[in-house]
Design a protein around this motif. Structure first.
Motif, PDB file in Angstrom:
ATOM      1  N   PRO A  20      -1.776   2.206   1.881  1.00 16.44           N
ATOM      2  CA  PRO A  20      -2.906   2.284   0.951  1.00 16.44           C
ATOM      3  C   PRO A  20      -3.568   0.951   0.648  1.00 16.44           C
ATOM      4  O   PRO A  20      -4.760   0.910   0.319  1.00 16.44           O
ATOM      5  CB  PRO A  20      -2.262   2.873  -0.320  1.00 16.44           C
ATOM      6  N   ARG A  21      -2.814  -0.165   0.733  1.00 17.38           N
ATOM      7  CA  ARG A  21      -3.431  -1.486   0.530  1.00 17.38           C
ATOM      8  C   ARG A  21      -4.204  -1.863   1.782  1.00 17.38           C
ATOM      9  O   ARG A  21      -3.663  -1.833   2.893  1.00 17.38           O
ATOM     10  CB  ARG A  21      -2.373  -2.546   0.237  1.00 17.38           C
ATOM     11  N   LYS A  22      -5.459  -2.244   1.606  1.00 17.14           N
ATOM     12  CA  LYS A  22      -6.333  -2.443   2.762  1.00 17.14           C
ATOM     13  C   LYS A  22      -6.688  -3.905   2.984  1.00 17.14           C
ATOM     14  O   LYS A  22      -6.905  -4.666   2.037  1.00 17.14           O
ATOM     15  CB  LYS A  22      -7.613  -1.619   2.605  1.00 17.14           C
ATOM     16  N   ILE A  23      -6.756  -4.248   4.269  1.00 14.15           N
ATOM     17  CA  ILE A  23      -7.278  -5.536   4.729  1.00 14.15           C
ATOM     18  C   ILE A  23      -8.518  -5.228   5.562  1.00 14.15           C
ATOM     19  O   ILE A  23      -8.476  -4.394   6.470  1.00 14.15           O
ATOM     20  CB  ILE A  23      -6.250  -6.280   5.597  1.00 14.15           C
ATOM     21  N   VAL A  24      -9.621  -5.867   5.250  1.00 13.99           N
ATOM     22  CA  VAL A  24     -10.849  -5.744   6.040  1.00 13.99           C
ATOM     23  C   VAL A  24     -10.946  -7.002   6.895  1.00 13.99           C
ATOM     24  O   VAL A  24     -10.921  -8.122   6.369  1.00 13.99           O
ATOM     25  CB  VAL A  24     -12.085  -5.582   5.145  1.00 13.99           C
ATOM     26  N   ALA A  25     -11.042  -6.830   8.221  1.00 14.05           N
ATOM     27  CA  ALA A  25     -10.910  -7.951   9.151  1.00 14.05           C
ATOM     28  C   ALA A  25     -12.141  -8.058  10.052  1.00 14.05           C
ATOM     29  O   ALA A  25     -12.627  -7.045  10.579  1.00 14.05           O
ATOM     30  CB  ALA A  25      -9.657  -7.783  10.006  1.00 14.05           C
ATOM     31  N   VAL A  26     -12.607  -9.284  10.248  1.00 17.27           N
ATOM     32  CA  VAL A  26     -13.839  -9.567  10.994  1.00 17.27           C
ATOM     33  C   VAL A  26     -13.496 -10.467  12.184  1.00 17.27           C
ATOM     34  O   VAL A  26     -12.820 -11.486  12.024  1.00 17.27           O
ATOM     35  CB  VAL A  26     -14.885 -10.258  10.095  1.00 17.27           C
ATOM     36  N   HIS A  27     -13.983 -10.113  13.365  1.00 16.47           N
ATOM     37  CA  HIS A  27     -13.647 -10.852  14.585  1.00 16.47           C
ATOM     38  C   HIS A  27     -14.636 -11.980  14.871  1.00 16.47           C
ATOM     39  O   HIS A  27     -15.614 -12.179  14.148  1.00 16.47           O
ATOM     40  CB  HIS A  27     -13.552  -9.894  15.773  1.00 16.47           C
ATOM     41  N   GLY A  28     -14.383 -12.695  15.964  1.00 16.62           N
ATOM     42  CA  GLY A  28     -15.157 -13.867  16.330  1.00 16.62           C
ATOM     43  C   GLY A  28     -16.420 -13.567  17.119  1.00 16.62           C
ATOM     44  O   GLY A  28     -16.776 -12.409  17.371  1.00 16.62           O
ATOM     45  N   ILE A  29     -17.064 -14.619  17.573  1.00 14.77           N
ATOM     46  CA  ILE A  29     -18.449 -14.550  18.044  1.00 14.77           C
ATOM     47  C   ILE A  29     -18.630 -13.745  19.333  1.00 14.77           C
ATOM     48  O   ILE A  29     -19.662 -13.103  19.524  1.00 14.77           O
ATOM     49  CB  ILE A  29     -19.039 -15.972  18.175  1.00 14.77           C
ATOM     50  N   THR A  30     -17.661 -13.745  20.243  1.00  9.64           N
ATOM     51  CA  THR A  30     -17.776 -12.934  21.459  1.00  9.64           C
ATOM     52  C   THR A  30     -16.662 -11.911  21.540  1.00  9.64           C
ATOM     53  O   THR A  30     -16.400 -11.358  22.614  1.00  9.64           O
ATOM     54  CB  THR A  30     -17.742 -13.805  22.729  1.00  9.64           C
ATOM     55  N   ALA A  31     -15.994 -11.626  20.448  1.00 13.46           N
ATOM     56  CA  ALA A  31     -14.785 -10.811  20.459  1.00 13.46           C
ATOM     57  C   ALA A  31     -15.089  -9.360  20.099  1.00 13.46           C
ATOM     58  O   ALA A  31     -16.219  -8.889  20.196  1.00 13.46           O
ATOM     59  CB  ALA A  31     -13.748 -11.423  19.507  1.00 13.46           C
ATOM     60  N   SER A  32     -14.046  -8.645  19.679  1.00 13.92           N
ATOM     61  CA  SER A  32     -14.165  -7.245  19.273  1.00 13.92           C
ATOM     62  C   SER A  32     -13.068  -6.955  18.269  1.00 13.92           C
ATOM     63  O   SER A  32     -12.203  -7.801  17.975  1.00 13.92           O
ATOM     64  CB  SER A  32     -14.013  -6.312  20.480  1.00 13.92           C
ATOM     65  N   LEU A  33     -13.074  -5.754  17.739  1.00 12.22           N
ATOM     66  CA  LEU A  33     -12.059  -5.367  16.764  1.00 12.22           C
ATOM     67  C   LEU A  33     -10.644  -5.456  17.322  1.00 12.22           C
ATOM     68  O   LEU A  33      -9.668  -5.609  16.584  1.00 12.22           O
ATOM     69  CB  LEU A  33     -12.350  -3.972  16.217  1.00 12.22           C
ATOM     70  N   MET A  34     -10.507  -5.394  18.658  1.00 17.47           N
ATOM     71  CA  MET A  34      -9.184  -5.442  19.269  1.00 17.47           C
ATOM     72  C   MET A  34      -8.524  -6.811  19.112  1.00 17.47           C
ATOM     73  O   MET A  34      -7.324  -6.952  19.369  1.00 17.47           O
ATOM     74  CB  MET A  34      -9.275  -5.066  20.747  1.00 17.47           C
ATOM     75  N   ALA A  35      -9.280  -7.820  18.689  1.00 21.30           N
ATOM     76  CA  ALA A  35      -8.677  -9.121  18.414  1.00 21.30           C
ATOM     77  C   ALA A  35      -7.635  -9.037  17.305  1.00 21.30           C
ATOM     78  O   ALA A  35      -6.765  -9.908  17.198  1.00 21.30           O
ATOM     79  CB  ALA A  35      -9.758 -10.131  18.034  1.00 21.30           C
ATOM     80  N   TRP A  36      -7.693  -7.993  16.476  1.00 23.03           N
ATOM     81  CA  TRP A  36      -6.800  -7.863  15.324  1.00 23.03           C
ATOM     82  C   TRP A  36      -5.608  -6.953  15.578  1.00 23.03           C
ATOM     83  O   TRP A  36      -4.818  -6.692  14.654  1.00 23.03           O
ATOM     84  CB  TRP A  36      -7.595  -7.365  14.117  1.00 23.03           C
ATOM     85  N   TRP A  47       0.575  -1.292   3.957  1.00 29.30           N
ATOM     86  CA  TRP A  47      -0.695  -1.947   4.267  1.00 29.30           C
ATOM     87  C   TRP A  47      -1.365  -1.295   5.470  1.00 29.30           C
ATOM     88  O   TRP A  47      -0.707  -0.727   6.350  1.00 29.30           O
ATOM     89  CB  TRP A  47      -0.469  -3.426   4.585  1.00 29.30           C
ATOM     90  N   SER A  48      -2.684  -1.402   5.518  1.00 25.32           N
ATOM     91  CA  SER A  48      -3.453  -1.036   6.713  1.00 25.32           C
ATOM     92  C   SER A  48      -4.555  -2.071   6.902  1.00 25.32           C
ATOM     93  O   SER A  48      -4.987  -2.716   5.938  1.00 25.32           O
ATOM     94  CB  SER A  48      -4.045   0.367   6.599  1.00 25.32           C
ATOM     95  N   LEU A  49      -4.975  -2.238   8.134  1.00 30.73           N
ATOM     96  CA  LEU A  49      -6.009  -3.226   8.468  1.00 30.73           C
ATOM     97  C   LEU A  49      -7.182  -2.507   9.112  1.00 30.73           C
ATOM     98  O   LEU A  49      -7.005  -1.772  10.098  1.00 30.73           O
ATOM     99  CB  LEU A  49      -5.442  -4.290   9.401  1.00 30.73           C
ATOM    100  N   VAL A  50      -8.374  -2.704   8.536  1.00 34.64           N
ATOM    101  CA  VAL A  50      -9.602  -2.100   9.043  1.00 34.64           C
ATOM    102  C   VAL A  50     -10.426  -3.192   9.719  1.00 34.64           C
ATOM    103  O   VAL A  50     -10.855  -4.150   9.069  1.00 34.64           O
ATOM    104  CB  VAL A  50     -10.417  -1.455   7.907  1.00 34.64           C
TER     105      VAL A  50
END
Length: 284
Positions: A20-36, A47-50
């Motif tokens: 239930p605790r959420k982390i919102v994660a942003v990737h780099g300039i040429t990357a994608s969500l799979m970086a996380w 925890w979960s990471l979005v």
């Protein structure tokens, strides 16, 4: 690890974990969500990471411009609202994503903001240096691949395996990240990242240094800076060396700075030991 994909107004998001605790994660300039993905797998229970594919990248590549980091920050806040990330959520970003996170965090409350090898204003450009040229010089192979086509997924994987940052650091998560980025017909595969978006965002970071600094000063949440000691090409000087970070550490009394040993700009997210440290700082 459970991974669920969703879409918010045409923007691809993925949720790693079910807590239930959420982390919102942003990737780099040429990357994608799979970086996380590596960090997402190493979160503690509860925890979960979005993560999201930014506009012009990954499966959000078709979303139109204008680009620029304020536009990405708007997208981040929309995703946070969509997934119910309240003021107890953590916001993080890697590389360019850390700058986007800073712009988003000045606009609403988060429990903590974690900047991963990014987020501090870069040095000013010398007189006469074009911001696009500086972006191309900094990114090197990351930008080169956007101009190329590849005969097969294996050829794309081989291109990444030759990248200095991944030499000796190849993992199944890196390979999944690489393969996720491919699009196009057999024999003419390309990166999903739009070159126009990458250059526009790189230009914004270079010319809007004061805007970034002002955003950092307005953030009320606890700030954590995780720096890699080695750079984008695994060179011995990182993106945010001590002489760049030091004045900002003094200027931002709420900023906690940590050098993550043995990491370069990419492996700070992909190496399991480094990802363990990132996950721990996000959730502690």
């Amino acid at each position: 690890m459970t991974v669920e994909f969703d879409e918010v107004d045409g923007q691809r998001i993925a949720t790693f974990g079910t807590g239930p605790r959420k982390i919102v994660a942003v990737h780099g300039i040429t990357a994608s969500l799979m970086a996380w993905a590596t960090v997402g797998r190493r979160l503690p229970d509860g925890w979960s990471l979005v993560a999201m594919d930014l506009r012009g990248r990954g499966h959000s590549a078709s979303l139109p411009g204008p680009y620029g980091l304020p536009r990405h920050a708007e997208d981040v806040l929309r995703v946070a609202e969509h997934v119910g990330a309240g003021p107890d959520a953590v916001l993080t970003g890697h590389s360019m994503g850390a700058y986007v996170a800073a712009l988003a965090a000045e606009q609403r409350a988060f429990a903590k903001v974690v900047l991963v090898d990014g987020g501090l204003p870069l040095p000013p450009l010398p007189d006469g240096v074009d911001p696009d040229a500086a972006t191309q010089a900094t990114l090197g192979p990351a930008l080169e691949r956007l101009r190329r086509t590849f005969a097969s997924p294996e050829a794309y994987v081989d291109f990444f395996k030759a990248h200095p940052a991944f030499a000796g650091n190849w993992t199944s998560d890196v390979e999944a990240y690489v393969r996720y980025d491919l699009t196009g017909p057999d024999g003419a595969l390309t990166s999903r990242a739009a070159g126009e978006a990458v250059l526009a965002d790189g230009r914004w970071m270079r010319v809007e240094r004061d805007r970034i600094g002002a955003a950092l000063e307005r953030i009320t949440a606890p700030l954590v800076l995780l720096r890699a000691p080695r750079g984008l090409l695994d060179q011995p000087v990182g993106l945010l060396p001590d002489d760049l970070a030091g004045p900002w550490i003094e200027r931002l009394p709420g900023l906690r700075d940590e050098l993550v040993p043995g990491c370069n700009h990419y492996t700070i997210l992909f190496d399991e030991r480094c990802a363990d440290i990132v996950a721990a700082r996000l959730t502690s």
